[in-house]
Design a protein around this motif. Structure first.
Motif, PDB file in Angstrom:
ATOM      1  N   PRO A  26     -20.166 -14.747 -19.086  1.00 53.89           N
ATOM      2  CA  PRO A  26     -20.430 -14.705 -17.646  1.00 53.89           C
ATOM      3  C   PRO A  26     -20.535 -16.060 -16.980  1.00 53.89           C
ATOM      4  N   LEU A  27     -20.898 -17.111 -17.743  1.00 58.51           N
ATOM      5  CA  LEU A  27     -21.117 -18.422 -17.145  1.00 58.51           C
ATOM      6  C   LEU A  27     -19.982 -19.407 -17.430  1.00 58.51           C
ATOM      7  N   LEU A  28     -18.912 -18.965 -18.080  1.00 58.69           N
ATOM      8  CA  LEU A  28     -17.760 -19.837 -18.268  1.00 58.69           C
ATOM      9  C   LEU A  28     -17.105 -20.127 -16.921  1.00 58.69           C
ATOM     10  N   ASP A  29     -16.460 -21.275 -16.828  1.00 59.38           N
ATOM     11  CA  ASP A  29     -15.835 -21.670 -15.567  1.00 59.38           C
ATOM     12  C   ASP A  29     -14.512 -20.947 -15.351  1.00 59.38           C
ATOM     13  N   PHE A  30     -14.324 -20.457 -14.136  1.00 57.05           N
ATOM     14  CA  PHE A  30     -13.038 -19.900 -13.737  1.00 57.05           C
ATOM     15  C   PHE A  30     -12.802 -20.281 -12.288  1.00 57.05           C
ATOM     16  N   GLU A  31     -11.796 -21.097 -12.068  1.00 52.02           N
ATOM     17  CA  GLU A  31     -11.440 -21.584 -10.738  1.00 52.02           C
ATOM     18  C   GLU A  31     -12.614 -22.276 -10.042  1.00 52.02           C
ATOM     19  N   GLY A  32     -13.358 -23.073 -10.838  1.00 49.27           N
ATOM     20  CA  GLY A  32     -14.381 -23.919 -10.276  1.00 49.27           C
ATOM     21  C   GLY A  32     -15.741 -23.286 -10.078  1.00 49.27           C
ATOM     22  N   GLU A  33     -15.967 -22.101 -10.630  1.00 52.87           N
ATOM     23  CA  GLU A  33     -17.263 -21.441 -10.512  1.00 52.87           C
ATOM     24  C   GLU A  33     -17.466 -20.530 -11.713  1.00 52.87           C
ATOM     25  N   PRO A  34     -18.707 -20.085 -11.965  1.00 54.33           N
ATOM     26  CA  PRO A  34     -18.921 -19.176 -13.090  1.00 54.33           C
ATOM     27  C   PRO A  34     -18.114 -17.885 -12.924  1.00 54.33           C
ATOM     28  N   VAL A  35     -17.655 -17.373 -14.036  1.00 54.74           N
ATOM     29  CA  VAL A  35     -16.874 -16.132 -14.010  1.00 54.74           C
ATOM     30  C   VAL A  35     -17.587 -15.050 -13.211  1.00 54.74           C
ATOM     31  N   LEU A  36     -18.875 -14.872 -13.452  1.00 58.90           N
ATOM     32  CA  LEU A  36     -19.613 -13.819 -12.762  1.00 58.90           C
ATOM     33  C   LEU A  36     -19.598 -14.032 -11.249  1.00 58.90           C
ATOM     34  N   LEU A 105     -15.819  -0.127 -11.766  1.00 58.54           N
ATOM     35  CA  LEU A 105     -16.400  -0.674 -12.987  1.00 58.54           C
ATOM     36  C   LEU A 105     -15.429  -1.655 -13.621  1.00 58.54           C
ATOM     37  N   THR A 106     -15.957  -2.800 -14.063  1.00 55.21           N
ATOM     38  CA  THR A 106     -15.151  -3.738 -14.824  1.00 55.21           C
ATOM     39  C   THR A 106     -16.046  -4.587 -15.714  1.00 55.21           C
ATOM     40  N   PRO A 107     -15.594  -4.926 -16.928  1.00 62.22           N
ATOM     41  CA  PRO A 107     -16.339  -5.877 -17.752  1.00 62.22           C
ATOM     42  C   PRO A 107     -16.305  -7.262 -17.122  1.00 62.22           C
ATOM     43  N   VAL A 108     -17.252  -8.108 -17.489  1.00 58.80           N
ATOM     44  CA  VAL A 108     -17.339  -9.438 -16.904  1.00 58.80           C
ATOM     45  C   VAL A 108     -16.215 -10.354 -17.366  1.00 58.80           C
ATOM     46  N   ASP A 109     -15.459  -9.953 -18.378  1.00 55.88           N
ATOM     47  CA  ASP A 109     -14.412 -10.842 -18.880  1.00 55.88           C
ATOM     48  C   ASP A 109     -13.048 -10.578 -18.257  1.00 55.88           C
ATOM     49  N   CYS A 110     -13.023 -10.014 -17.041  1.00 57.09           N
ATOM     50  CA  CYS A 110     -11.761  -9.723 -16.349  1.00 57.09           C
ATOM     51  C   CYS A 110     -11.727 -10.412 -14.985  1.00 57.09           C
ATOM     52  N   PRO A 111     -11.717 -11.754 -14.945  1.00 53.47           N
ATOM     53  CA  PRO A 111     -11.870 -12.446 -13.671  1.00 53.47           C
ATOM     54  C   PRO A 111     -10.609 -12.546 -12.825  1.00 53.47           C
ATOM     55  N   ALA A 112      -9.464 -12.086 -13.305  1.00 54.85           N
ATOM     56  CA  ALA A 112      -8.230 -12.242 -12.541  1.00 54.85           C
ATOM     57  C   ALA A 112      -7.905 -11.025 -11.680  1.00 54.85           C
ATOM     58  N   ILE A 113      -8.863 -10.124 -11.508  1.00 53.62           N
ATOM     59  CA  ILE A 113      -8.680  -8.992 -10.604  1.00 53.62           C
ATOM     60  C   ILE A 113      -8.768  -9.511  -9.172  1.00 53.62           C
ATOM     61  N   LEU A 114      -7.818  -9.124  -8.325  1.00 52.58           N
ATOM     62  CA  LEU A 114      -7.778  -9.569  -6.940  1.00 52.58           C
ATOM     63  C   LEU A 114      -8.402  -8.525  -6.015  1.00 52.58           C
TER      64      LEU A 114
END
Length: 398
Positions: A26-36, A105-114
């Motif tokens: 949840p706290l990994l970086d994705f596009e400059g902010e935490p995934v969550l 519903l989505t798991p936290v490891d799917c950050p590329a959903i638009l």
């Protein structure tokens, strides 16, 4: 359409141990902010007003992030068990809100959903379950209307949410965003998502990846014959004597060509490896195994006679005939899944080789899937396409 802000929920599952990743997802970086944070933002951009995050592992690390996001925390004390316990915790939370008409519903490891993926899935669903898809393959988010909350909460069998919704038809909301299929369950998955983001949410199509190349698609030789016709997917009999001769003929055919190739890419099944090794001996090129070039998996049907399945599982056999693209044998995969993994194989092969000629030793279903991906076949009629002959070489200029 935008979501009705006070009637639609968004549920992000962030309670897991991140054991395969090795870092707290949840706290990994994705596009400059935490995934969550990124995922909450995307939900809000879609108009989803009620957002809850299911926590468990490293709950204390998420507390300040949740506070800054102004979302509801739902703690799952059973987070060390299967993911379905987090689903139940989240569904319980929204079930207690009488104004909530459904939840994404989505798991936290799917950050590329638009945002448009949420919107399109909601439009497809109405009062039914739906999920975002890419090329027909199911991904996230999953939308569940309120009417399924109680059946899900009562479900006590194995198989988690999939079996809890087994009686529901899950509608497919087709997306142009391949990110609906991607997760960061592993470091490799995370790196793939970062690359996808850097490339503007677009990985190359098969035609784009292979432009300027020549594909030499070799079907393996004939296998040892059985008394009855069988389902031959990833069941792995060796070549027959005729199949050995066909492999040798394919090798000679390639030897006579002016080849610009450095590697033979092969399915790892024995019948293809036997064919690939014969070619390797003749054209003096190494063989590289590509798991995604395997034939379709037919699960518990693999290697069994067609007659036996027709007699013992008549309803499933009939569904296969009625829905040839999406029917999945027990423990197997469907044609849509086959097509997508073949696409991934073609991208990987194009990445590994800069040569003009790409030699692929594989199976009839895979060869026809390649043709469909390159616009040389109608995927909706793939099971009606003519199969390449054993030991034949199909040449495609891209």
């Amino acid at each position: 359409m935008t979501m009705e802000r006070n009637r639609t929920g968004g549920l992000i599952l962030a309670a897991g141990l991140s054991s395969r990743m090795g870092r707290f997802k949840p706290l990994l970086d994705f596009e400059g902010e935490p995934v969550l944070s990124h995922m909450v933002k995307r939900m809000r951009q879609a108009g989803i007003g009620k957002i809850a995050v299911v926590t468990g592992h490293n709950r204390e690390q998420l507390a300040p992030v949740l506070a800054s996001l102004e979302v509801q925390e739902v703690y799952n004390p059973r987070y060390r068990e299967e993911m379905f316990t987090s689903v139940l915790a989240g569904v319980d939370h929204f079930a207690r809100d009488p104004a909530c008409e459904g939840v994404f519903l989505t798991p936290v490891d799917c950050p590329a959903i638009l945002p448009e993926d949420y919107i399109r899935t909601g439009e497809a669903a109405r009062d039914r379950c739906a999920c975002a898809c890419y090329m027909g393959k199911k991904g996230h988010p999953l939308y569940m209307p309120r009417r399924v909350f109680d059946p899900v909460r009562r479900f006590a069998g194995p198989g988690g949410l999939k079996n809890a919704l087994a009686g529901e038809e899950i509608l497919r909301a087709e997306s142009e965003n391949e990110g609906v299929l991607m997760d960061m369950d592993t470091p490799e998955g995370y790196e793939k998502l970062l690359a996808f983001s850097r490339m503007g949410y677009h990985f190359p199509t098969a035609a784009e990846a292979l432009r300027g190349r020549r594909l030499l698609l070799v079907r393996h030789g004939q296998i040892r014959q059985h008394r009855e016709k069988i389902f031959l997917g990833q069941y792995d009999p060796p070549l027959s004597e005729l199949g050995q001769r066909q492999a040798a003929e394919a090798a000679q055919g390639l030897y006579r060509m002016p080849l610009q190739a450095a590697t033979i890419f092969s399915s790892p099944l024995e019948r293809t490896l036997q064919t690939a090794r014969r070619i390797s001996e003749t054209v003096s090129l190494p063989v590289m195994e590509i798991p995604e070039l395997r034939e379709i998996s037919l699960g518990r049907w693999d290697g069994r006679s067609i007659r036996e399945i027709r007699e013992e599982e008549p309803e499933a056999f009939a569904r296969r005939g009625a829905d040839p693209l999406y029917f999945t044998p027990p423990g197997g995969e469907n044609m849509v899944r086959l097509r997508y993994r073949v696409l991934e194989a073609l991208r990987e092969i194009a990445r590994r080789s800069g040569e003009k000629d790409l030699i692929l030793v594989t199976h009839a279903g895979v060869i026809n899937a390649v043709k469909c991906l390159l616009g040389q076949g109608d995927f909706t009629k793939i099971l009606e396409m003519e199969k390449p002959a054993p030991g034949s070489v199909t040449v495609l200029e891209v």
